[in-house]
Motif scaffolding. Structure first.
Motif, PDB file in Angstrom:
ATOM      1  N   UNK A 156       0.814  -1.220   0.000  1.00 59.02           N
ATOM      2  CA  UNK A 156       0.000   0.000   0.000  1.00 59.02           C
ATOM      3  C   UNK A 156       0.844   1.264   0.000  1.00 59.02           C
ATOM      4  N   UNK A 157       2.172   1.115  -0.009  1.00 62.11           N
ATOM      5  CA  UNK A 157       3.049   2.287   0.022  1.00 62.11           C
ATOM      6  C   UNK A 157       4.080   2.244  -1.100  1.00 62.11           C
ATOM      7  N   UNK A 158       4.392   3.427  -1.606  1.00 63.20           N
ATOM      8  CA  UNK A 158       5.511   3.632  -2.514  1.00 63.20           C
ATOM      9  C   UNK A 158       6.368   4.765  -1.962  1.00 63.20           C
ATOM     10  N   UNK A 159       7.607   4.823  -2.417  1.00 68.00           N
ATOM     11  CA  UNK A 159       8.427   6.010  -2.197  1.00 68.00           C
ATOM     12  C   UNK A 159       8.469   6.756  -3.518  1.00 68.00           C
ATOM     13  N   UNK A 160       8.193   8.048  -3.449  1.00 64.82           N
ATOM     14  CA  UNK A 160       8.045   8.873  -4.648  1.00 64.82           C
ATOM     15  C   UNK A 160       8.881  10.130  -4.511  1.00 64.82           C
ATOM     16  N   UNK A 161       9.571  10.508  -5.582  1.00 65.27           N
ATOM     17  CA  UNK A 161      10.233  11.805  -5.665  1.00 65.27           C
ATOM     18  C   UNK A 161       9.733  12.493  -6.923  1.00 65.27           C
ATOM     19  N   UNK A 192      -9.067   7.087   1.521  1.00 59.31           N
ATOM     20  CA  UNK A 192      -9.965   8.227   1.312  1.00 59.31           C
ATOM     21  C   UNK A 192      -9.616   9.395   2.228  1.00 59.31           C
ATOM     22  N   UNK A 193      -8.692   9.164   3.158  1.00 58.90           N
ATOM     23  CA  UNK A 193      -8.169  10.231   4.003  1.00 58.90           C
ATOM     24  C   UNK A 193      -6.773   9.813   4.459  1.00 58.90           C
ATOM     25  N   UNK A 214      -5.950  15.615  -0.972  1.00 57.15           N
ATOM     26  CA  UNK A 214      -5.454  14.796  -2.075  1.00 57.15           C
ATOM     27  C   UNK A 214      -6.039  13.394  -2.021  1.00 57.15           C
ATOM     28  N   UNK A 215      -6.200  12.845  -0.818  1.00 55.46           N
ATOM     29  CA  UNK A 215      -6.753  11.498  -0.675  1.00 55.46           C
ATOM     30  C   UNK A 215      -8.176  11.429  -1.208  1.00 55.46           C
ATOM     31  N   UNK A 216      -8.948  12.469  -0.973  1.00 55.74           N
ATOM     32  CA  UNK A 216     -10.325  12.483  -1.481  1.00 55.74           C
ATOM     33  C   UNK A 216     -10.370  12.550  -3.006  1.00 55.74           C
ATOM     34  N   UNK A 217      -9.369  13.172  -3.610  1.00 56.71           N
ATOM     35  CA  UNK A 217      -9.341  13.324  -5.066  1.00 56.71           C
ATOM     36  C   UNK A 217      -8.780  12.083  -5.756  1.00 56.71           C
ATOM     37  N   UNK A 218      -7.643  11.617  -5.270  1.00 54.37           N
ATOM     38  CA  UNK A 218      -6.908  10.563  -5.986  1.00 54.37           C
ATOM     39  C   UNK A 218      -6.786   9.247  -5.239  1.00 54.37           C
ATOM     40  N   UNK A 219      -7.229   9.195  -3.980  1.00 57.84           N
ATOM     41  CA  UNK A 219      -7.066   7.966  -3.206  1.00 57.84           C
ATOM     42  C   UNK A 219      -5.662   7.766  -2.683  1.00 57.84           C
ATOM     43  N   UNK A 220      -4.858   8.844  -2.699  1.00 51.17           N
ATOM     44  CA  UNK A 220      -3.485   8.763  -2.199  1.00 51.17           C
ATOM     45  C   UNK A 220      -3.196   9.942  -1.271  1.00 51.17           C
TER      46      UNK A 220
END
Length: 361
Positions: free
Chosen positions: A215-220, A257-258, A317-323
């Protein structure tokens, strides 16, 4: 003729580019086959703006004896909609070729795991310029010259902020990001994409890797620091200039969602490694909006985390994209060359690779 093409082929009018391309294809099907990389040379019909659904229309379809030889989607400045190519592929599953034409200097990162073949306008026009049909060859040659005139001219030594007075600001910045993306060197297990920002007209280079928790990624991600609201349409001597890319390194949680369940403890463990690898993290204190995120950050700071940790995007952002994603930022100098910026993001990709391997507790 080159100057005149600017009147009928502005970059903002994708349909006109598709119309003239259809004319070249019908005028010389042999040259079209070479330009598009397909075998059939005798088109019985070229269809424009063919409806897929009530909202979707594919740009060009090439038919021969009842068989769809090619489905062609044309792009200039616009990006691809979510699952757009997949929808078109499902609508024409038996087409022999699915082709996306886009501008080589304005990178369009297509959906991963797609079987669409990408060709550039530059490649297509270069092939048509070799046509035995004089009108087709001259039109394609002038079209290519016109394309070189309206697109930004950049190279490895181009500085991020060295814009030319009078040029389109948005195009200039997108071309820079495109060059950087095309010249990234990534370690195994790290991917990259080039996407339009959800907040405006800017484009973002992103490098990311899956962690040991699915459920997690590392992003830059790297994006121009100048706020979109301050971007002018054209570069002027007295107008704003690019401030340089901001690189945000985050732990990204998906399928939410949050941001209530975000793993702040793991982010703090990642910070131990982040702080060892770089000493130029932006010192601005993170100020998330949600009460639960502020409470979590207060607890981290009480445990020794710096105030800067926690930059990113939470509930909204979670409400918009699920992340949702939180981490820290650093900046690259505005006068850095594109070669230097690509190298810096290569270092960010190596950091992402290391962070993604950190075990969860």
């Amino acid at each position: 003729m080159t100057v005149a093409l600017g009147h009928i082929l502005p970059l903002e009018r994708e349909n006109r580019w598709s119309d003239l391309l259809a004319v070249l294809i019908e005028r010389d099907s042999k040259a079209a086959s070479k330009a598009l990389g397909i075998e059939q040379e005798n088109w019985k019909r070229v269809r424009r703006e063919h409806g897929v659904t009530s909202k979707d229309r594919v740009d060009l379809i090439l038919e021969s004896d009842g068989t769809i030889e090619a489905v062609i989607e044309v792009k200039l400045l616009s990006g691809l909609g979510p699952t757009q190519l997949d929808r078109y592929r499902r609508a024409f599953p038996h087409a022999r070729h699915h082709i996306l034409i886009s501008l080589g200097r304005l990178r369009l990162d297509i959906e991963r795991n797609t079987d669409w073949r990408c060709v550039t306008w530059e490649q297509v026009l270069a092939s048509f310029a070799q046509s035995a049909d004089k009108w087709v060859a001259e039109t394609a040659t002038d079209w290519r010259v016109y394309l070189d005139q309206v697109l930004p001219s950049i190279e490895a030594d181009t500085q991020w902020n060295s814009l030319v007075d009078g040029e389109d600001f948005v195009l200039a910045m997108r071309a820079r990001g495109s060059w950087v993306f095309d010249n990234l060197v990534l370690p195994d297990g790290v991917e990259a994409d080039f996407v339009q920002s959800s907040s405006g007209v800017s484009w973002v280079v992103r490098v990311f890797a899956q962690t040991l928790d699915p459920s997690y990624q590392v992003l830059a991600d790297a994006e121009e620091t100048l706020p979109n609201r301050n971007w002018p349409k054209f570069v002027t001597p007295e107008g704003p200039r690019p401030r340089g890319p901001s690189v945000l390194v985050t732990l990204l949680q998906s399928g939410v969602s949050d941001s209530r369940s975000f793993n702040w403890e793991h982010l703090y463990r990642l910070w131990q490694l982040m702080s060892e690898r770089r000493g130029d993290w932006a010192s601005t204190a993170a100020r998330p909006r949600a009460d639960h995120d502020r409470e979590a950050i207060d607890q981290l700071r009480a445990a020794g985390a710096p105030a800067l940790l926690g930059a990113g995007y939470g509930d909204a952002q979670a409400r918009i994209s699920g992340t949702c994603m939180f981490g820290a930022r650093y900046r690259i100098a505005a006068d850095a060359s594109l070669r230097e910026i690509a190298a810096e993001l290569g270092k960010a990709a190596s950091l992402v690779h290391e962070l993604a391997a950190v075990p969860f507790r």
